[in-house]
Design a protein around this motif. Structure first.
Motif, PDB file in Angstrom:
ATOM      1  N   PRO A  69      54.657  22.716  37.136  1.00 33.15           N
ATOM      2  CA  PRO A  69      53.558  23.696  37.253  1.00 33.15           C
ATOM      3  C   PRO A  69      52.848  23.704  38.610  1.00 33.15           C
ATOM      4  O   PRO A  69      51.644  23.454  38.691  1.00 33.15           O
ATOM      5  CB  PRO A  69      52.618  23.249  36.129  1.00 33.15           C
ATOM      6  CG  PRO A  69      52.831  21.772  36.003  1.00 33.15           C
ATOM      7  CD  PRO A  69      54.276  21.528  36.330  1.00 33.15           C
ATOM      8  N   GLY A  70      53.576  23.989  39.688  1.00 36.48           N
ATOM      9  CA  GLY A  70      52.992  23.998  41.034  1.00 36.48           C
ATOM     10  C   GLY A  70      52.311  25.325  41.363  1.00 36.48           C
ATOM     11  O   GLY A  70      52.577  26.357  40.724  1.00 36.48           O
ATOM     12  N   ALA A  71      51.446  25.287  42.409  1.00 36.73           N
ATOM     13  CA  ALA A  71      50.665  26.474  42.790  1.00 36.73           C
ATOM     14  C   ALA A  71      51.535  27.617  43.310  1.00 36.73           C
ATOM     15  O   ALA A  71      51.081  28.758  43.371  1.00 36.73           O
ATOM     16  CB  ALA A  71      49.618  26.096  43.837  1.00 36.73           C
ATOM     17  N   VAL A  72      52.785  27.320  43.630  1.00 37.42           N
ATOM     18  CA  VAL A  72      53.697  28.381  44.063  1.00 37.42           C
ATOM     19  C   VAL A  72      53.880  29.416  42.942  1.00 37.42           C
ATOM     20  O   VAL A  72      54.267  30.557  43.191  1.00 37.42           O
ATOM     21  CB  VAL A  72      55.050  27.766  44.511  1.00 37.42           C
ATOM     22  CG1 VAL A  72      55.763  27.112  43.338  1.00 37.42           C
ATOM     23  CG2 VAL A  72      55.941  28.776  45.195  1.00 37.42           C
ATOM     24  N   GLU A  73      53.548  29.025  41.702  1.00 37.26           N
ATOM     25  CA  GLU A  73      53.673  29.954  40.566  1.00 37.26           C
ATOM     26  C   GLU A  73      52.479  30.907  40.448  1.00 37.26           C
ATOM     27  O   GLU A  73      52.383  31.657  39.479  1.00 37.26           O
ATOM     28  CB  GLU A  73      53.851  29.169  39.250  1.00 37.26           C
ATOM     29  CG  GLU A  73      55.168  28.421  39.183  1.00 37.26           C
ATOM     30  CD  GLU A  73      55.341  27.573  37.930  1.00 37.26           C
ATOM     31  OE1 GLU A  73      54.491  27.645  37.022  1.00 37.26           O
ATOM     32  OE2 GLU A  73      56.323  26.822  37.861  1.00 37.26           O
ATOM     33  N   MET A  74      51.575  30.865  41.439  1.00 41.31           N
ATOM     34  CA  MET A  74      50.507  31.884  41.434  1.00 41.31           C
ATOM     35  C   MET A  74      51.145  33.251  41.648  1.00 41.31           C
ATOM     36  O   MET A  74      52.138  33.345  42.372  1.00 41.31           O
ATOM     37  CB  MET A  74      49.534  31.643  42.601  1.00 41.31           C
ATOM     38  CG  MET A  74      48.560  30.544  42.356  1.00 41.31           C
ATOM     39  SD  MET A  74      47.371  30.481  43.690  1.00 41.31           S
ATOM     40  CE  MET A  74      46.052  31.470  43.011  1.00 41.31           C
ATOM     41  N   PRO A  75      50.560  34.319  41.089  1.00 47.29           N
ATOM     42  CA  PRO A  75      51.200  35.635  41.313  1.00 47.29           C
ATOM     43  C   PRO A  75      50.894  36.240  42.682  1.00 47.29           C
ATOM     44  O   PRO A  75      50.741  37.450  42.811  1.00 47.29           O
ATOM     45  CB  PRO A  75      50.615  36.481  40.165  1.00 47.29           C
ATOM     46  CG  PRO A  75      49.315  35.854  39.844  1.00 47.29           C
ATOM     47  CD  PRO A  75      49.420  34.390  40.159  1.00 47.29           C
ATOM     48  N   MET A  76      50.840  35.381  43.715  1.00 52.10           N
ATOM     49  CA  MET A  76      50.562  35.874  45.070  1.00 52.10           C
ATOM     50  C   MET A  76      51.666  36.846  45.507  1.00 52.10           C
ATOM     51  O   MET A  76      51.406  37.826  46.195  1.00 52.10           O
ATOM     52  CB  MET A  76      50.495  34.689  46.034  1.00 52.10           C
ATOM     53  CG  MET A  76      49.950  35.008  47.389  1.00 52.10           C
ATOM     54  SD  MET A  76      48.214  35.452  47.329  1.00 52.10           S
ATOM     55  CE  MET A  76      47.441  33.862  47.156  1.00 52.10           C
ATOM     56  N   PHE A  77      52.901  36.560  45.068  1.00 55.07           N
ATOM     57  CA  PHE A  77      53.998  37.447  45.473  1.00 55.07           C
ATOM     58  C   PHE A  77      53.906  38.809  44.782  1.00 55.07           C
ATOM     59  O   PHE A  77      54.480  39.785  45.257  1.00 55.07           O
ATOM     60  CB  PHE A  77      55.365  36.780  45.230  1.00 55.07           C
ATOM     61  CG  PHE A  77      55.658  36.470  43.788  1.00 55.07           C
ATOM     62  CD1 PHE A  77      55.286  35.272  43.230  1.00 55.07           C
ATOM     63  CD2 PHE A  77      56.304  37.408  42.988  1.00 55.07           C
ATOM     64  CE1 PHE A  77      55.555  34.982  41.890  1.00 55.07           C
ATOM     65  CE2 PHE A  77      56.581  37.137  41.659  1.00 55.07           C
ATOM     66  CZ  PHE A  77      56.194  35.919  41.104  1.00 55.07           C
TER      67      PHE A  77
END
Ligand code: HEM
Length: 394
Positions: free
Chosen positions: A224-232
């Protein structure tokens, strides 16, 4: 329950989904999970296994749960998955039925068969009920930094969706851009908070190990890393929906399954369709409205959102490069707090990428900003847009 049933239930109940899931304790684990940090500190793998088996739900439990209870259960089991993996134990090898139960839960949550960033942060209760791997202030602050950024980011994404329906000739366009910037400022505060309150050395020597992928069935699922934020998804709506860069496209597609189903729907709706910047440029060209002062304000609005995005990405890149400086310096020495826990520092983020991906995304968004800058010169007085030539590039 289908995604639209969930949406209807949410509207009917007038609930805040994050708070609601965080409030649930379907595994009756509130009094049991606070021991996890101690087990992790003492490398007590047997304790973790026993605890996992104690809280595991039955098939009947899972069948009886709705979307919200299923997510709260995944959150709690997730802390044991990450903890076991930190001690190099594949959870499915020690928890009977784990694969089947996680797959059943996945059908209810519309998410992969393990915990995601949502479970770790915004669906994680605050205060004494907060779940952590280590119980440290650094970890609490890491969770907090993402939690404080997530809802503002989602609100900003919904406003970008709204912007897709507003013509750039309308004064409402710039007004919505300004509202997006207000929300996005809180996303920037999230990374500033992490920079101030999370020791990057502690992150790379301890916290990072809890975010490794785990095997469920025949494939790995990311931690569950922050890369999974919906920033993309934000990028997608604003500047990258039709970006042809293969590396960035693969990056985005990797994390689509890990984001909330509502964000996933927004993402898919816009696939291969023009993003806001291209739409704006195309409209200016086809209608010859470059010198319309309202249109200039709209384009400046888009430019200022791109600047905000950069104001998140620049400090974040510094944080990531510092945490993974051992890779850049070529000094990846094993960390060995105890002989039984012989770990090498990780070369990649929890999403599997090196910090190099962050420079790559920045480079692509800078290119788009340059393109946008051909149509809006922020230093000129409002209303004086640059003369137009050519057509919008993809
Ligand atoms: C200790 C702090 C942090 C470190 C070391 C770190 C490191 C990284 C790394 C290496 C990546 C590349 C992808 C991957 O994980 O494989 C990444 C991506 C990302 N991280 Fe972080 N990060 C940290 C904190 C945060 C925080 C607090 C946020 C949000 C508030 C955040 C948001 C993101 C986003 C959105 C991405 C996707 C790339 C992008 O859109 O620019 N990170 N991070």
């Amino acid at each position: 329950m289908t995604p639209s049933d969930c949406a209807a239930a949410k509207i009917n109940l007038q609930i805040d989904e994050n708070e609601f899931i965080a409030s649930l304790d379907p595994l009756n684990a509130d009094d049991l999970l606070p021991i996890i940090p101690q087990f992790n500190k003492n490398h007590n793998v047997n304790g973790l296994i026993e605890l996992a088996n104690q809280i595991m739900p039955s098939e009947a439990d899972v069948r009886s749960w709705d979307y919200y209870e299923a997510n709260a259960a995944v959150r709690d089991v997730g802390f044991l998955l990450g903890s076991l993996k930190r001690h190099r134990v594949e959870p499915c090898s020690v928890i009977p039925n784990l694969e089947m139960i996680m797959k059943m839960l996945s059908e209810k949550t519309f998410l992969p068969p393990r915990d995601t960033l949502l479970h770790y942060t915004v669906w994680n209760p605050c205060g004494t009920r907060r779940r952590t791997y280590t119980g440290t202030l650094d970890e609490q602050c890491l969770i907090e930094s993402v939690a404080m950024a997530m809802s503002p980011l989602v609100k900003a994404i919904y406003l970008l969706v709204e912007l897709h329906r507003i013509p750039i000739q309308s004064a409402a366009f710039k007004a919505v851009c300004d509202r997006i910037n207000i929300h996005f400022q809180k996303v920037i505060e999230g990374i500033v908070f992490a920079r101030r309150h999370v020791s990057l050395s502690y992150f790379s020597k301890e916290l990072r190990f809890y975010f490794d992928p785990v095997m469920i069935g025949d494939r790995e699922y990311l931690g569950p890393g922050a890369v999974e934020m919906p920033m993309f998804v934000f990028d997608h709506l604003l500047w990258s929906s039709n970006c042809m860069d293969e590396e960035y496209d693969t990056f985005k597609k990797t994390y689509v399954p890990y984001i909330h189903w509502e964000m996933r729907e927004i993402y898919h709706r816009l696939e291969n369709k023009p993003n806001l910047i291209d739409k704006g440029i195309d409209t200016i060209i086809t209608r010859g409205i470059a010198s319309d002062p309202v249109v200039c304000e709209s384009m400046k609005g888009l430019y200022s959102i791109m600047q905000q995005l950069k104001s998140f990405r620049m400090p974040h890149k510094t944080v990531a490069e510092e945490a993974y400086s051992h890779v850049i310096a070529g000094k990846n020495k094993p960390v060995c707090p105890l002989k039984s826990d012989f770990h090498e520092l990780r070369d990649n983020g929890s999403g599997g990428y090196s910090p190099g991906i962050l420079s790559h995304i920045l480079k692509l968004s800078n290119q788009k900003m340059e393109r946008l800058n051909e149509y809006v010169r922020p230093n000129l007085k409002p209303g004086l847009c640059h003369a137009l030539s050519g057509s919008a590039s993809r």
